[in-house]
Design a protein around this motif. Structure first.
Motif, short mmCIF file in Angstrom:
data_model
loop_
_atom_site.label_atom_id
_atom_site.label_comp_id
_atom_site.label_asym_id
_atom_site.label_seq_id
_atom_site.Cartn_x
_atom_site.Cartn_y
_atom_site.Cartn_z
N GLN A 1 -15.77 -0.93 2.79
CA GLN A 1 -14.46 -0.76 2.16
C GLN A 1 -14.53 0.29 1.06
OE1 GLN A 1 -13.10 -4.70 1.06
NE2 GLN A 1 -12.00 -4.88 2.98
N GLU B 1 -14.22 3.74 2.56
CA GLU B 1 -12.97 4.10 3.20
C GLU B 1 -12.15 5.00 2.28
OE1 GLU B 1 -10.77 1.17 5.73
OE2 GLU B 1 -11.90 -0.21 4.48
N LYS B 2 -11.44 5.94 2.88
CA LYS B 2 -10.55 6.81 2.09
C LYS B 2 -9.24 6.05 1.88
CE LYS B 2 -8.68 11.47 1.90
NZ LYS B 2 -7.40 11.14 1.34
N THR B 3 -9.12 5.45 0.71
CA THR B 3 -7.93 4.66 0.41
C THR B 3 -6.90 5.52 -0.31
OG1 THR B 3 -8.81 3.92 -1.70
CG2 THR B 3 -9.26 2.52 0.21
N ALA C 1 -4.96 -0.50 -3.57
CA ALA C 1 -5.62 0.37 -2.59
C ALA C 1 -5.19 -0.05 -1.20
CB ALA C 1 -7.13 0.26 -2.74
N MET C 2 -4.83 0.93 -0.38
CA MET C 2 -4.47 0.68 1.01
C MET C 2 -5.67 1.09 1.86
SD MET C 2 -1.25 -0.34 0.91
CE MET C 2 -1.38 -1.12 -0.71
N TYR C 3 -6.24 0.12 2.58
CA TYR C 3 -7.46 0.35 3.36
C TYR C 3 -7.13 0.71 4.80
CZ TYR C 3 -10.02 -1.64 -0.53
OH TYR C 3 -10.55 -1.87 -1.77
N PRO C 4 -7.66 1.83 5.30
CA PRO C 4 -7.43 2.21 6.70
C PRO C 4 -7.92 1.18 7.71
CG PRO C 4 -8.34 4.05 5.46
CD PRO C 4 -8.43 2.84 4.58
N LYS D 1 -7.41 -1.99 7.48
CA LYS D 1 -6.46 -3.10 7.51
C LYS D 1 -5.17 -2.67 8.20
CE LYS D 1 -8.20 -5.43 3.40
NZ LYS D 1 -7.83 -6.02 2.10
N ASN E 1 -1.99 -4.50 4.31
CA ASN E 1 -1.93 -3.59 3.17
C ASN E 1 -0.62 -3.73 2.39
OD1 ASN E 1 -4.37 -2.07 2.91
ND2 ASN E 1 -3.86 -1.00 4.79
N VAL F 1 -0.62 7.25 4.53
CA VAL F 1 -1.30 6.02 4.14
C VAL F 1 -1.78 5.39 5.46
CG1 VAL F 1 -1.16 3.86 2.87
CG2 VAL F 1 0.28 5.80 2.18
N GLN G 1 -3.52 3.25 8.37
CA GLN G 1 -3.71 1.84 8.64
C GLN G 1 -4.52 1.71 9.94
OE1 GLN G 1 -1.55 -0.16 6.27
NE2 GLN G 1 -1.64 1.93 5.53
#
Length: 184
Positions: free
Chosen positions: A21, A24-26, A33-36, A38, A43, A167, A169
């Motif tokens: 995590q 990851e590029k959030t 933070a928005m995680y790719p 998830k 998110n 963003v 996902q």
């Protein structure tokens, strides 16, 4: 001994997950933070700027859909975007008897596929400066660049600007917008 081995395996798994995590590029949206890795819902529920949207998605029964494989491109209005609607609009849409209308409004903000800013730019180039997008609801949106900003126009002539792009996902991409889009 077995407990120690299990604990060690759990600790290693936790470290690996945390490192993955962290790598990851959030993108930060609404203070989170928005995680790719998830999905859209996993998110979105963490963004303090999208509590109205999340409540609407739940009321419309679209949570399962937006947790699905997709891919989806979601133009996500902020709480401030919903506040720009005429007084009482959100409350009316959230009533159980208006579920179908709410679903229509929300699915008008979703396009099938994974259209990040590069893909949208390519569609805009192919359309000689304007891209026509078909929403999951079945309506049309038009996208173009205004300076360095991506702008969307809805079927009623309303306009929204992308304020946070790309963003990513696990099941698509979100672009945060500053107005709610409306179909005919």
């Amino acid at each position: 001994m077995k407990k120690l081995a299990l604990f060690a395996m759990f600790a290693i798994a936790t470290i690996i997950t945390s490192n993955a995590q962290a790598q990851e590029k959030t993108v930060m949206v609404g203070g989170a933070a928005m995680y790719p890795s998830k999905n859209i819902i996993e998110n979105a529920v963490n963004s303090k700027d999208h509590t109205t949207l999340v409540a609407a998605v739940k009321a419309a029964g679209l949570v399962e859909t937006l947790q699905g494989a997709g891919p989806f491109t979601v133009f996500a209005p902020t709480n401030k975007a919903f506040e720009k609607l005429p007084k009482g609009t959100v409350e009316t849409l959230l009533k159980p008897e208006n579920k179908a209308m709410l679903q229509g409004v929300l699915t008008y903000h979703v396009v099938a596929g994974n259209l990040d800013s590069k893909a949208l730019a390519e569609k805009i180039r192919e359309g000689n400066g304007k891209a026509e997008l078909t929403t999951v609801q079945g309506g049309k949106l038009w996208a173009w660049m205004q300076g360095n900003k991506l702008v969307l126009k809805d079927e009623k002539g309303g306009m929204a600007t992308v304020t946070i792009k790309d963003v990513h996902q696990s099941n698509g991409v979100i672009h945060v917008i500053d107005h709610v889009l409306m179909h005919k």
